[in-house]
Design a protein around this motif. Sequence first.
Motif, PDB file in Angstrom:
ATOM      1  N   ASP A 134     -11.309   1.971  -1.108  1.00  0.00           N
ATOM      2  CA  ASP A 134     -10.038   2.370  -1.735  1.00  0.00           C
ATOM      3  C   ASP A 134      -8.935   2.519  -0.688  1.00  0.00           C
ATOM      4  N   GLN A 169      -5.350   0.623  -0.388  1.00  0.00           N
ATOM      5  CA  GLN A 169      -4.132   1.430  -0.444  1.00  0.00           C
ATOM      6  C   GLN A 169      -3.225   1.158   0.758  1.00  0.00           C
ATOM      7  N   HIS A 170      -3.810   0.897   1.929  1.00  0.00           N
ATOM      8  CA  HIS A 170      -3.046   0.706   3.167  1.00  0.00           C
ATOM      9  C   HIS A 170      -3.073  -0.743   3.664  1.00  0.00           C
ATOM     10  N   TYR A 219      -8.685   0.843   9.048  1.00  0.00           N
ATOM     11  CA  TYR A 219      -8.532   1.978   8.147  1.00  0.00           C
ATOM     12  C   TYR A 219      -9.152   3.218   8.777  1.00  0.00           C
TER      13      TYR A 219
END
Length: 116
Positions: free
Chosen positions: A31, A35-36, A69
């Motif tokens: 996730d 998202q990034h 991440y």
Amino acid sequence: MVALYQHEVTGRPLQDVTPDEASSFTRELVDGVLQHQDQIDGLIEGYAQGWTLDRIAPLERSILRAALYEMLHRTDVPDEVAIDEAVEAAKELCAAEAPAFVNGILGAIKRTEVTS
């Protein structure tokens, strides 16, 4: 990482390619990468000299995204651990030159972008 790869290659929704038994850490990683992704992909392109993002093999992109991440958004994972895990994954799953490529990009980003 495999779920990210399968999602990118097949276009199937992440919930379909993430195993039911995946840990909460894995689900957060998947996730978080999505998202990034714009930020992460921008860093990859910026440091992959002479390479556009679409020229990097999908599995190598997934490895780089997961490691970045962790480096940028997970304070519980030391940068060195994220890099080492990414290099080991590249050794196991990718072509012979991939580990050095992954290590080079992540190392350069760590030296100039990551402050942890």
